[in-house]
Enzyme design. Structure first.
Site, PDB file in Angstrom:
ATOM      1  CD1 TRP A 106      -2.180  -2.091   2.009  1.00  0.00           C
ATOM      2  CD2 TRP A 106      -2.969  -1.277   0.082  1.00  0.00           C
ATOM      3  NE1 TRP A 106      -3.203  -2.903   1.599  1.00  0.00           N
ATOM      4  CE2 TRP A 106      -3.707  -2.431   0.419  1.00  0.00           C
ATOM      5  CE3 TRP A 106      -3.283  -0.608  -1.095  1.00  0.00           C
ATOM      6  CZ2 TRP A 106      -4.751  -2.926  -0.375  1.00  0.00           C
ATOM      7  CZ3 TRP A 106      -4.314  -1.088  -1.885  1.00  0.00           C
ATOM      8  CH2 TRP A 106      -5.037  -2.236  -1.525  1.00  0.00           C
ATOM      9  CG  ASP A 174      -3.287   4.021   4.182  1.00  0.00           C
ATOM     10  OD1 ASP A 174      -4.315   3.859   4.856  1.00  0.00           O
ATOM     11  OD2 ASP A 174      -3.033   3.371   3.142  1.00  0.00           O
ATOM     12  CE  LYS A 198      -8.838  -2.884   4.050  1.00  0.00           C
ATOM     13  NZ  LYS A 198      -7.752  -2.035   3.631  1.00  0.00           N
TER      14      LYS A 198
HETATM   15  C1  LIG Z   1      -7.196  -1.781   2.233  1.00  0.00           C
HETATM   16  C2  LIG Z   1      -6.144  -0.767   2.261  1.00  0.00           C
HETATM   17  C3  LIG Z   1      -6.031   0.204   1.254  1.00  0.00           C
HETATM   18  C4  LIG Z   1      -6.940   0.239   0.059  1.00  0.00           C
HETATM   19  O1  LIG Z   1      -8.163   0.685   0.463  1.00  0.00           O
HETATM   20  P1  LIG Z   1      -9.360   0.986  -0.552  1.00  0.00           P
HETATM   21  O2  LIG Z   1     -10.348   1.608   0.364  1.00  0.00           O
HETATM   22  O3  LIG Z   1      -9.780  -0.323  -1.110  1.00  0.00           O
HETATM   23  O4  LIG Z   1      -8.860   1.895  -1.592  1.00  0.00           O
HETATM   24  C5  LIG Z   1      -5.032   1.152   1.379  1.00  0.00           C
HETATM   25  N1  LIG Z   1      -4.201   1.158   2.438  1.00  0.00           N
HETATM   26  C6  LIG Z   1      -4.278   0.239   3.420  1.00  0.00           C
HETATM   27  C7  LIG Z   1      -3.323   0.305   4.560  1.00  0.00           C
HETATM   28  C8  LIG Z   1      -5.255  -0.742   3.365  1.00  0.00           C
HETATM   29  O5  LIG Z   1      -5.340  -1.657   4.343  1.00  0.00           O
END
Ligand SMILES: *Cc1c(COP(=O)(O)O)cnc(C)c1O
Length: 369
Positions: A106, A174, A198
């Site tokens: 990511w 993030d 999540k």
């Molecule tokens: C799942 C995830 C993403 C991607 O998320 P989307 O909402 O599907 O774009 C990005 N960063 C992390 C750390 C993730 O766990």
């Protein structure tokens, strides 16, 4: 029968939240409508989004000089929105470089997307050891627009052991797979973003927490309105129709979290859950945790067979995932790029689910002998 769902996302939601949503499905708060049917600008809906924001602010202790935005496009869109808004590529005099720490897939995606708009300095990476640790964070460049880290690396199961000190350079993170998992000092960051699916609610909502001074930058006119933080903020996340129902579910989740006692209590619960698994793996002869001890995630816990023969290892993994699913423990396969197994144990996973997984692992090991 409900299963224990160890999916990395979309993931489990608390049963009381689902039951309440079901009870309110056709008539929410005596309005004679489902939340799904409400106008987002109506007096019926407004208290719902306001309550969600208030609860998030309260739970995360978000300082008053930060704004909360409910957007769409997932964390993946933030990989582009952050550089578009903060590294203003076309304006004279704007900073045109960011520093980013590469801690996994990511983080790499965030770097790739940002590099379309600005210079990306990858100051450290843990790729050399398959991202199983968090590298030391070098100081930012004095002229960087921002410094980006991926707080919890969902795929490999690492988490930053401490918030890096970036001085006056805005720290962006993030937070997708760790938001609300334990107390976190929001004031140390300038911008935090998280896809909801999540640890917050259903897919379709992205929460952005942004410090006021980052909203006041001049942003090139040609950037689409939907990609501008300042516009979303001015319109209180209602520049266009927000993901109304998802925001409502997040509100219910936040109420449930508050009922559990808030972040201190939740952090303890999550530490206890994770410790059960890590302690079990510590002494285990069949599986191990590939992640360095000082940076293990509370939310995503990969474990790998000790077997080194690739065919036998793959066979163990396949059998484990299939037999676990048959026992009501689903989605335990590791990410397709890293293999092994992974248990994602977000807030909604009860400790009973973790105990059921441990009991299954013990049984699996005995039968393998
Ligand atoms: C799942 C995830 C993403 C991607 O998320 P989307 O909402 O599907 O774009 C990005 N960063 C992390 C750390 C993730 O766990």
């Amino acid at each position: 029968m409900r299963v224990y769902n160890f999916s990395p996302g979309p993931s489990m939601l608390p049963l009381p939240v689902l039951e309440r949503a079901a009870a309110e499905m056709t008539d929410a708060n005596g309005t004679g409508q489902s939340v799904m049917e409400m106008s987002h600008r109506s007096g019926d809906y407004k208290p719902i989004i306001e309550k969600t924001e208030t609860l998030l602010r309260e739970l995360m202790s978000i300082p008053s000089n930060y704004q909360v935005l409910f957007l769409q496009g997932g964390a993946s869109l933030q990989f582009a929105m952050v550089p578009l808004n903060l590294a203003a590529p076309e304006l004279p005099g704007q900073r045109r470089r960011i520093t980013l720490i590469d801690t996994g897939i990511w983080a790499k995606k965030a770097a790739d997307e940002a590099s379309k708009y600005t210079e990306v300095n990858i100051a450290a990476s843990s790729k050399d050891r398959a991202y199983t640790y968090i590298p030391a964070a070098p100081a930012p460049g004095t002229d960087d627009a921002y410094y980006h880290i991926t707080w919890n690396n969902t795929i490999v199961g690492t988490k930053w052991p401490a918030i890096p000190d970036t001085g006056s350079i805005p720290l962006v993170t993030d937070l997708s797979s760790a938001i609300l998992s334990e107390p976190l000092d929001v004031s140390r960051f300038a911008l935090l973003y998280a896809g909801a699916q999540k640890n917050l609610g259903p897919a379709g909502v992205t929460v952005v927490i942004i410090r006021d001074d980052l909203l006041n930058r001049s942003i090139p006119e040609r950037i689409p309105a939907m990609l501008r933080y300042d516009i979303h903020n001015k319109e209180s996340s209602m520049y266009n129709t927000p993901p109304c129902y998802g925001i409502y579910i997040i509100g219910l989740v936040l109420e449930w979290l508050k009922g559990l006692g808030g972040m201190e209590a939740l952090g303890k619960i999550n530490c206890n859950k994770a410790a059960l698994l890590y302690n079990y793996l510590e002494a285990n002869k069949t599986f191990y945790s590939p992640v360095e001890k000082n940076c293990r995630s509370l939310m995503n816990i990969p474990f790998v067979p000790r077997e080194t023969d690739p065919d036998r290892k793959a066979a163990i993994e396949k059998r484990f995932v299939a037999e676990a699913a048959a026992a009501g423990l689903v989605n335990l396969a590791g990410h397709r790029l890293v293999g092994g197994m992974r248990a994602s144990i977000y807030n909604a996973m009860p400790i009973e689910g973790v105990k059921a997984l441990l009991a299954f692992m013990e049984k699996f090991e005995k039968e393998a002998k």
